[in-house]
Design a protein around this motif. Structure first.
Motif, mmCIF file in Angstrom:
data_model
loop_
_atom_site.group_PDB
_atom_site.id
_atom_site.type_symbol
_atom_site.label_atom_id
_atom_site.label_comp_id
_atom_site.label_asym_id
_atom_site.label_seq_id
_atom_site.Cartn_x
_atom_site.Cartn_y
_atom_site.Cartn_z
ATOM 1 N N LEU A 192 0.814 -1.212 0.000
ATOM 2 C CA LEU A 192 0.000 0.000 0.000
ATOM 3 C C LEU A 192 0.849 1.263 0.000
ATOM 4 C CD1 LEU A 192 -2.831 -0.899 2.550
ATOM 5 C CD2 LEU A 192 -2.897 -1.035 0.055
ATOM 6 N N PHE A 193 2.115 1.134 0.416
ATOM 7 C CA PHE A 193 3.020 2.288 0.486
ATOM 8 C C PHE A 193 4.339 1.966 -0.232
ATOM 9 C CE2 PHE A 193 0.256 2.252 4.205
ATOM 10 C CZ PHE A 193 -0.272 3.535 4.197
ATOM 11 N N PRO A 194 4.264 1.624 -1.525
ATOM 12 C CA PRO A 194 5.477 1.213 -2.248
ATOM 13 C C PRO A 194 6.500 2.326 -2.401
ATOM 14 C CG PRO A 194 3.657 1.521 -3.766
ATOM 15 C CD PRO A 194 3.082 1.608 -2.389
ATOM 16 N N ASP A 195 6.055 3.579 -2.306
ATOM 17 C CA ASP A 195 6.976 4.702 -2.486
ATOM 18 C C ASP A 195 7.626 5.149 -1.172
ATOM 19 O OD1 ASP A 195 6.391 4.788 -5.216
ATOM 20 O OD2 ASP A 195 4.657 6.086 -4.897
ATOM 21 N N CYS A 196 7.220 4.550 -0.070
ATOM 22 C CA CYS A 196 7.814 4.910 1.232
ATOM 23 C C CYS A 196 9.038 4.039 1.476
ATOM 24 C CB CYS A 196 6.795 4.729 2.357
ATOM 25 S SG CYS A 196 5.453 5.919 2.346
ATOM 26 N N GLU A 197 10.188 4.580 1.170
ATOM 27 C CA GLU A 197 11.418 3.813 1.314
ATOM 28 C C GLU A 197 11.791 3.629 2.782
ATOM 29 O OE1 GLU A 197 14.477 5.723 -0.891
ATOM 30 O OE2 GLU A 197 13.562 5.331 -2.847
ATOM 31 N N LEU A 198 12.493 2.548 3.045
ATOM 32 C CA LEU A 198 12.998 2.281 4.384
ATOM 33 C C LEU A 198 13.997 3.362 4.782
ATOM 34 C CD1 LEU A 198 13.277 0.080 6.728
ATOM 35 C CD2 LEU A 198 15.283 -0.703 5.476
ATOM 36 N N LYS A 199 13.828 3.924 5.975
ATOM 37 C CA LYS A 199 14.756 4.923 6.500
ATOM 38 C C LYS A 199 15.587 4.297 7.613
ATOM 39 C CE LYS A 199 12.351 8.159 4.224
ATOM 40 N NZ LYS A 199 12.837 8.969 3.094
ATOM 41 N N GLN A 200 16.781 4.851 7.834
ATOM 42 C CA GLN A 200 17.668 4.265 8.845
ATOM 43 C C GLN A 200 18.480 5.341 9.549
ATOM 44 O OE1 GLN A 200 19.643 0.506 7.875
ATOM 45 N NE2 GLN A 200 21.583 1.412 8.535
ATOM 46 N N SER A 201 18.594 5.187 10.854
ATOM 47 C CA SER A 201 19.378 6.123 11.655
ATOM 48 C C SER A 201 20.865 5.798 11.540
ATOM 49 C CB SER A 201 18.948 6.037 13.118
ATOM 50 O OG SER A 201 19.460 4.853 13.715
ATOM 51 N N THR A 202 21.662 6.618 12.161
ATOM 52 C CA THR A 202 23.088 6.321 12.278
ATOM 53 C C THR A 202 23.289 5.236 13.338
ATOM 54 O OG1 THR A 202 23.301 8.091 13.913
ATOM 55 C CG2 THR A 202 23.798 8.642 11.614
ATOM 56 N N VAL A 203 24.467 4.643 13.329
ATOM 57 C CA VAL A 203 24.827 3.625 14.328
ATOM 58 C C VAL A 203 25.505 4.322 15.512
ATOM 59 C CG1 VAL A 203 26.216 1.560 14.797
ATOM 60 C CG2 VAL A 203 25.112 1.848 12.554
ATOM 61 N N LYS A 204 25.048 4.002 16.711
ATOM 62 C CA LYS A 204 25.664 4.533 17.922
ATOM 63 C C LYS A 204 26.464 3.412 18.592
ATOM 64 C CE LYS A 204 23.724 8.521 17.349
ATOM 65 N NZ LYS A 204 24.521 9.702 16.952
#
Length: 298
Positions: free
Chosen positions: A158-170
Motif C-alpha cells: 500500500l506504500f510502495p513509495d515509502c522507502e525504508l529509513k535508517q538512523s546512524t549507528v551509535k
C-alpha cells in the motif's frame, strides 16, 4: 459423578488434540482449494455432533466442546486461509500494532516525536523525529550494543513509495541519542491502513545485524495537522509468529506474500533464532549468553 467428570475430561482432551491437528493442517496447507476448507469444516461439525451424542450416556455437553480454545482456533484459521493475501497483511499489522504500547517488555523503549500533515494534493507528510532509545538489551560481549533504528511505513504493497529509513549507528551504548528527522510522503486515503514500524538492530560488522526489538504506531492514532510534533514513548517488543505469518509464509508462489515474509522474518523469527544461537553459544562461547541477553532472573 467424579467418575463421569473424569471421563468427560479425557474425552474433551482428545477433542482438543483433534482440533489442534486440524488447525496445523489448515495453517500449513496454503495450496489447498477453498472446497478443502469447507470439507474440513464439515468434518469438524460431524465430529462435534459425534462427541455430543454418541459418547457415554448423554454425550459431552456442547458448551464443553465449544469452550476448547483449539476449536475456535481451527475455525479462525480456516477463515484466514480463505482471505486474500493483501487483506491478511493489513490485518497482521493492525493486530500487531494493537498489542503494542507503552507497556514495558524488558526489551527497552524508543522516544520520538511524530506529526502528520495533510496536503492539498491528496498526500500527507509523516514527520518522525527520532530522539533516542533506552534500556536496550546488551547483545555484544562487552555488555553493550551498537544500536541503529530502521523506520518503515507498512504494509509495503500500500506504500510502495515509502522507502525504508535508517538512523546512524551509535557505538557501545544501551542509551543511544539520535535527534534525527525523517519524512514519509503517504497517500491520505491509505492512512487508515498505515502503520509506522520502528525496528532496533545491533550493528555487526562481521555477521548479520541482530534484532533487538520493534515498536509500532498506527497512523490513525496520530493527530493530523498539529502545529507541534507529539512525543511518543514506545515499548520495544519481540513478536511471536502468529497464524497470519505462518499462512503467508506458506504462500511461496505469491509475490506479495513472499515480500511480506522477507520484510517480517527478522522480527517474527527472532526468538527462535536467539534460542538456537544460545544453544550454540553454550558450546562455542560466541556472542553473549541468553541470561545476559534477557537479564538475570535472580
Amino acid at each position: 459423578s467424579s467418575g463421569i467428570n473424569a471421563e468427560y475430561g479425557i474425552v474433551v482432551n482428545i477433542w482438543g488434540k483433534i482440533c489442534m491437528k486440524l488447525k496445523d493442517v489448515v495453517e500449513t496447507k496454503p495450496e489447498l482449494e477453498e472446497e478443502h476448507y469447507e470439507r474440513v469444516g464439515d468434518s469438524l461439525k460431524f465430529l462435534k455432533h459425534h462427541f455430543q451424542n454418541n459418547l457415554g450416556e448423554n454425550g459431552v455437553p456442547e458448551e464443553q466442546l465449544i469452550a476448547q480454545p483449539a476449536f475456535t482456533q481451527v475455525l479462525d484459521t480456516m477463515d484466514l486461509q480463505k482471505m486474500d493475501t493483501t487483506e491478511l497483511i493489513i490485518r497482521h499489522y493492525k493486530e500487531q500494532s494493537e498489542e503494542r504500547g507503552e507497556r514495558s517488555t524488558g526489551a527497552g523503549v524508543i522516544d520520538l516525536k511524530l506529526s502528520l500533515k495533510e496536503r492539498r494534493d491528496g498526500k500527507a507528510i509523516l514527520f518522525a523525529k527520532l530522539l533516542g532509545a533506552r534500556e536496550l538489551i546488551a547483545l555484544d560481549t562487552n555488555g553493550k550494543s551498537d544500536p541503529f533504528i530502521q523506520l518503515q511505513v507498512v504494509p509495503h504493497h500500500l506504500f510502495p513509495d515509502c522507502e525504508l529509513k535508517q538512523s546512524t549507528v551509535k557505538k557501545s551504548t544501551l542509551e543511544p541519542i539520535y535527534n534525527e528527522m525523517f519524512e514519509f510522503i503517504i497517500p491520505q486515503d491509505q492512512i487508515c491502513n498505515g502503520v509506522l514500524v520502528l525496528t532496533v538492530f545491533d550493528y555487526d560488522f562481521i555477521s548479520a545485524n541482530d534484532f533487538e526489538g520493534e515498536a509500532m504506531v498506527r497512523l490513525t492514532d496520530l493527530p493530523r495537522n498539529s502545529e507541534q510534533h507529539v512525543k511518543w514513548t514506545m515499548a520495544l517488543h519481540r513478536p511471536k509468529q502468529d497464524s497470519i505469518y505462518k499462512i503467508l509464509a506458506g504462500r511461496v508462489n505469491d509475490k506479495v506474500a513472499t515480500k511480506f515474509v522477507e520484510i517480517r522474518r527478522k522480527a517474527m523469527e527472532a526468538e527462535e533464532f536467539m534460542l538456537a544461537e544460545s544453544g550454540a553459544s553454550s558450546t562455542t562461547g560466541s556472542k553473549v549468553s541468553l541470561a545476559q541477553r534477557h537479564g538475570s532472573e535472580s
